[in-house]
Motif scaffolding. Structure first.
Motif, PDB file in Angstrom:
ATOM      1  N   PHE A 168      12.873   9.533  -0.795  1.00 43.14           N
ATOM      2  CA  PHE A 168      12.955   8.094  -0.558  1.00 43.14           C
ATOM      3  C   PHE A 168      14.154   7.881   0.359  1.00 43.14           C
ATOM      4  N   SER A 169      13.912   7.410   1.582  1.00 45.07           N
ATOM      5  CA  SER A 169      14.986   7.243   2.565  1.00 45.07           C
ATOM      6  C   SER A 169      15.353   5.775   2.704  1.00 45.07           C
ATOM      7  N   TYR A 170      16.650   5.511   2.850  1.00 43.13           N
ATOM      8  CA  TYR A 170      17.153   4.150   3.002  1.00 43.13           C
ATOM      9  C   TYR A 170      18.108   4.120   4.188  1.00 43.13           C
ATOM     10  N   ALA A 171      17.771   3.300   5.189  1.00 42.29           N
ATOM     11  CA  ALA A 171      18.636   3.140   6.356  1.00 42.29           C
ATOM     12  C   ALA A 171      19.393   1.827   6.187  1.00 42.29           C
ATOM     13  N   LEU A 172      20.705   1.902   6.046  1.00 47.21           N
ATOM     14  CA  LEU A 172      21.519   0.733   5.739  1.00 47.21           C
ATOM     15  C   LEU A 172      22.154   0.178   7.009  1.00 47.21           C
ATOM     16  N   GLY A 173      21.875  -1.077   7.312  1.00 50.19           N
ATOM     17  CA  GLY A 173      22.475  -1.731   8.474  1.00 50.19           C
ATOM     18  C   GLY A 173      21.468  -2.077   9.541  1.00 50.19           C
ATOM     19  N   ASP A 174      21.757  -3.145  10.277  1.00 52.88           N
ATOM     20  CA  ASP A 174      20.840  -3.619  11.313  1.00 52.88           C
ATOM     21  C   ASP A 174      20.645  -2.595  12.424  1.00 52.88           C
TER      22      ASP A 174
ATOM     23  N   GLY B 271       6.648  10.064   0.825  1.00 50.04           N
ATOM     24  CA  GLY B 271       7.600   9.153   0.207  1.00 50.04           C
ATOM     25  C   GLY B 271       7.643   7.808   0.891  1.00 50.04           C
ATOM     26  N   ILE B 272       8.742   7.088   0.684  1.00 50.87           N
ATOM     27  CA  ILE B 272       8.888   5.731   1.205  1.00 50.87           C
ATOM     28  C   ILE B 272      10.203   5.616   1.956  1.00 50.87           C
ATOM     29  N   PHE B 273      10.150   4.982   3.121  1.00 48.17           N
ATOM     30  CA  PHE B 273      11.343   4.663   3.897  1.00 48.17           C
ATOM     31  C   PHE B 273      11.560   3.156   3.873  1.00 48.17           C
ATOM     32  N   GLN B 274      12.804   2.734   3.642  1.00 51.16           N
ATOM     33  CA  GLN B 274      13.125   1.313   3.647  1.00 51.16           C
ATOM     34  C   GLN B 274      14.354   1.050   4.501  1.00 51.16           C
ATOM     35  N   GLN B 275      14.266  -0.003   5.312  1.00 50.21           N
ATOM     36  CA  GLN B 275      15.397  -0.450   6.112  1.00 50.21           C
ATOM     37  C   GLN B 275      16.040  -1.623   5.382  1.00 50.21           C
TER      38      GLN B 275
ATOM     39  N   GLY C  80      18.844  -2.920  -5.656  1.00 50.53           N
ATOM     40  CA  GLY C  80      17.486  -3.053  -6.166  1.00 50.53           C
ATOM     41  C   GLY C  80      16.517  -2.096  -5.498  1.00 50.53           C
ATOM     42  N   ALA C  81      16.706  -1.868  -4.185  1.00 45.01           N
ATOM     43  CA  ALA C  81      15.810  -0.975  -3.445  1.00 45.01           C
ATOM     44  C   ALA C  81      15.913   0.453  -3.969  1.00 45.01           C
ATOM     45  N   MET C  82      17.125   0.965  -4.091  1.00 43.45           N
ATOM     46  CA  MET C  82      17.294   2.332  -4.562  1.00 43.45           C
ATOM     47  C   MET C  82      16.989   2.452  -6.053  1.00 43.45           C
ATOM     48  N   GLY C  83      17.355   1.415  -6.821  1.00 43.71           N
ATOM     49  CA  GLY C  83      17.124   1.454  -8.257  1.00 43.71           C
ATOM     50  C   GLY C  83      15.664   1.401  -8.638  1.00 43.71           C
ATOM     51  N   GLY C  84      14.807   1.001  -7.691  1.00 44.62           N
ATOM     52  CA  GLY C  84      13.386   0.887  -7.992  1.00 44.62           C
ATOM     53  C   GLY C  84      12.544   2.055  -7.521  1.00 44.62           C
ATOM     54  N   TYR C  85      13.186   3.195  -7.217  1.00 44.80           N
ATOM     55  CA  TYR C  85      12.462   4.355  -6.692  1.00 44.80           C
ATOM     56  C   TYR C  85      11.342   4.815  -7.625  1.00 44.80           C
ATOM     57  N   PHE C  86      11.547   4.676  -8.928  1.00 49.42           N
ATOM     58  CA  PHE C  86      10.587   5.206  -9.907  1.00 49.42           C
ATOM     59  C   PHE C  86       9.279   4.420  -9.918  1.00 49.42           C
ATOM     60  N   GLU C  87       9.275   3.202  -9.321  1.00 54.82           N
ATOM     61  CA  GLU C  87       8.040   2.418  -9.266  1.00 54.82           C
ATOM     62  C   GLU C  87       6.962   3.151  -8.467  1.00 54.82           C
ATOM     63  N   TYR C  88       7.393   4.043  -7.585  1.00 54.43           N
ATOM     64  CA  TYR C  88       6.462   4.876  -6.824  1.00 54.43           C
ATOM     65  C   TYR C  88       5.543   5.629  -7.772  1.00 54.43           C
ATOM     66  N   TYR C  89       6.127   6.234  -8.795  1.00 51.22           N
ATOM     67  CA  TYR C  89       5.331   7.026  -9.744  1.00 51.22           C
ATOM     68  C   TYR C  89       4.427   6.133 -10.585  1.00 51.22           C
TER      69      TYR C  89
ATOM     70  N   HIS D 174       3.975  -3.121   0.656  1.00 50.28           N
ATOM     71  CA  HIS D 174       4.466  -4.105  -0.305  1.00 50.28           C
ATOM     72  C   HIS D 174       5.905  -3.854  -0.722  1.00 50.28           C
ATOM     73  N   HIS D 175       6.548  -2.790  -0.231  1.00 48.14           N
ATOM     74  CA  HIS D 175       7.967  -2.567  -0.492  1.00 48.14           C
ATOM     75  C   HIS D 175       8.762  -3.285   0.602  1.00 48.14           C
TER      76      HIS D 175
END
Length: 567
Positions: free
Chosen positions: A342-348, A364-368, A378-387, A482-483
């Motif tokens: 699960f990748s998270y890119a932080l910042g504009d 997996g899922i990538f989120q900006q 909330g984004a990182m804490g919700g990784y388990f919703e994938y499963y 939907h993420h």
């Protein structure tokens, strides 16, 4: 010379008696655990029954925990649930409503948005009362993916919007099973940039703490910090961990303190001296593989799914060749070892290309996460919703959490939780998670007064389940859509092309949901052709449209439900 045979016989007799006592204690503990698990399953069955009725025309009034006052006519002070002096005006007592449950929502979630759930779950109160007869049974509750939370007995909320069930251990454990989690955090100099009034690194620290909150004693965890180099952050500090550690209370407390004490530049070999200028993705993942390989060799693993949560705000300084090789490594390990990134890119200005490719290589899922958004936690804490979203089948397994001291003073407790899936949909759709809190006195007594024996028994019960995942590419694309901030992986070969993927109707649409998008479009049917859930989705969407026309739902029914909520 006869003494030795007599002594041996006496010792054998003692061992036999001890073994029989142990077996008796094991049987008593097993029966007690199964009894509580039966109550959790019965609550789950009641929820499924209420949901399947689709009755939204008659909604009993629901109390909001945020502002509802507990009056003498519906509540009383009790000594069995800890203390709340402002409401009871006496020591050791708490005012609760044993006739009504109350509902809560997380920060930023309005009662209007959860009115449907408030409506159909309001009919749980008679069932709550019926099964709450045992003194050892305390709180009972139901939390949903929208952060809706109904709890019995009714209790006022001290701070409105302060509780999100989705990032609590009982919820995460029930929806994802036992898991290995590696958290990878960028500590380069650019993490000093301000975002939402805090440095990006401060936001990252808060997000890591949120992830740690989702773990239970059957999970394993490690933290990797990186910039121009990479190091582990263990319970004893930088570079002191070589493998995953069990996510028990002691290890989690130590890791949380280490996270709070971490600094920008800690990923480098210089231990925080300097700016930590580089952002070497390849070295970061090399450390991840090193930790996972060492853990597997020493059996320090949950032997189920592995989640790698990768957070960065910068452009990688690794070479293109090493990054291309990294994507190949991720894809291979995802296939061989059930690893999901699960990748998270932080910042504009964070570059999305390589974090996205790395996540997509593992399905997996990538989120900006933009600088104007404080929801990294909330984004990182919700990784388990994938499963939970991709579960291949509904489960009837109950999971437990490590015993803990109740914050209100009701004593030492543990929680039994079970996911509630709608089995009429393919794949099953998660409705929420049931939880029941019980005091450990009787459980510990049944374990022969041995707290460790109880913990071992609860852990063994919770390790049984490793949920299988089953999904088509289109289902995965729909979930990514939907993420918030997530991007669809257009570079992958899948049933959905880049133009139609955006229009795929959510195959988890439900007749009972006010959020149904309506009939499936021709483009979406073409996009999802061959998916086992698309035909059912089409029927549900059309049926929901008909229901809306017949009842004027949600305009009428939701208005009634919201009016009934005591805000």
């Amino acid at each position: 010379m006869r003494v030795l045979p007599l002594l041996a016989a006496a010792c054998a007799a003692l061992f036999l008696v001890a073994a029989m006592q142990t077996q008796g204690a094991d049987a008593a503990l097993k029966d007690l655990i199964e009894g509580y698990e039966s109550k959790a399953r019965s609550l789950k069955d009641e929820i499924l029954s209420l949901h399947s009725l689709c009755d939204r025309q008659t909604c009993p009034c629901t109390l909001s925990a945020c502002t509802s006052a507990l009056t003498d006519s519906t509540s009383h002070c009790t000594s069995a649930f800890g203390e709340d002096k402002p409401l009871c005006q006496m020591t050791g007592r708490r005012r609760l409503d044993f006739d009504n449950s109350v509902v809560r929502t997380a920060k930023g979630v309005t009662m209007l948005s959860v009115a449907d759930e408030a409506c159909w779950t309001s009919k749980l109160d008679p069932f709550f009362k019926a099964i709450s007869t045992e003194s050892s049974l305390k709180w009972m509750y139901f939390g949903t993916p929208s952060s809706f939370y109904r709890i019995y007995p009714g209790v006022p909320q001290q701070t409105c919007g302060s509780y999100d069930p989705r990032i609590r251990p009982w919820y995460a454990a029930a929806t994802s099973g036992a898991k290995d989690v590696v958290i990878v955090v960028d500590t380069s100099g650019s993490m000093r940039a301000l975002s939402y009034g805090k440095t990006r690194f401060k936001l990252a620290q808060e997000a890591v703490l949120a992830v740690l909150e989702t773990l239970t004693f059957v999970d394993y965890v490690a933290i990797v910090l990186f910039d121009e180099a990479a190091q582990t952050l263990g319970t004893n500090g930088l570079g002191m961990a070589t493998k995953l550690v069990p996510a028990d209370h002691a290890n989690l407390a130590a890791l949380k303190q280490q996270v709070r004490n971490a600094h920008i530049g800690d990923g480098g070999a210089r231990g925080g001296i300097g700016g930590g200028g580089g952002t070497d993705f390849a070295l970061a993942f090399a450390k991840v593989w090193e930790v996972l390989d060492a853990s597997k060799a020493s059996e320090a693993t949950a032997n189920c799914h592995t989640s790698v949560l990768f957070l960065t705000d910068g452009d990688p300084t690794s070479s293109t060749a090493s990054l291309t090789s990294l994507v190949t490594q991720v894809k291979q390990r995802a296939t061989d070892e059930k690893i999901t990134v699960f990748s998270y890119a932080l910042g504009d200005n964070a570059k999305a290309k390589w974090p996205s490719l790395i996540a997509c290589a593992s399905d997996g899922i990538f989120q900006q996460v933009s600088d104007g958004n404080d929801d990294l936690r909330g984004a990182m804490g919700g990784y388990f919703e994938y499963y939970a979203s991709l579960a291949a089948a509904a489960t009837d397994d109950v999971v437990w959490v490590q015993p803990y001291m109740d914050a209100s003073g009701a004593g030492e407790m543990t929680t039994a939780s079970i996911p509630v899936y709608d089995p009429s949909q393919n794949p099953p759709r998660l409705l929420g998670v049931v939880g029941i809190d019980v005091t450990v006195d009787q459980l510990e007594e049944a374990a022969g007064g041995d707290p460790q024996a109880l913990i071992s028994a609860l852990a063994q019960t919770s390790r049984v389940r490793c949920p299988a995942l089953n999904h088509s590419e289109c289902q995965l694309q729909s979930m990514r859509k939907h993420h918030k901030g997530s991007q669809i992986c257009y570079d992958q070969a899948d049933p959905c092309d880049s133009s139609d993927a955006r229009r795929c109707t959510d195959i988890n649409a439900s007749v009972c949901s006010p959020r149904v998008e309506g009939p499936v479009t021709q483009a979406a049917e073409s996009c999802c052709a061959g998916d086992p859930g698309i035909e059912a989705a089409r029927k549900r969407g059309n049926a929901a449209a008909a229901l809306k026309s017949a009842w004027s739902w949600p305009a009428l029914a939701m208005a009634v439900a919201v009016a009934c909520l005591q805000l």
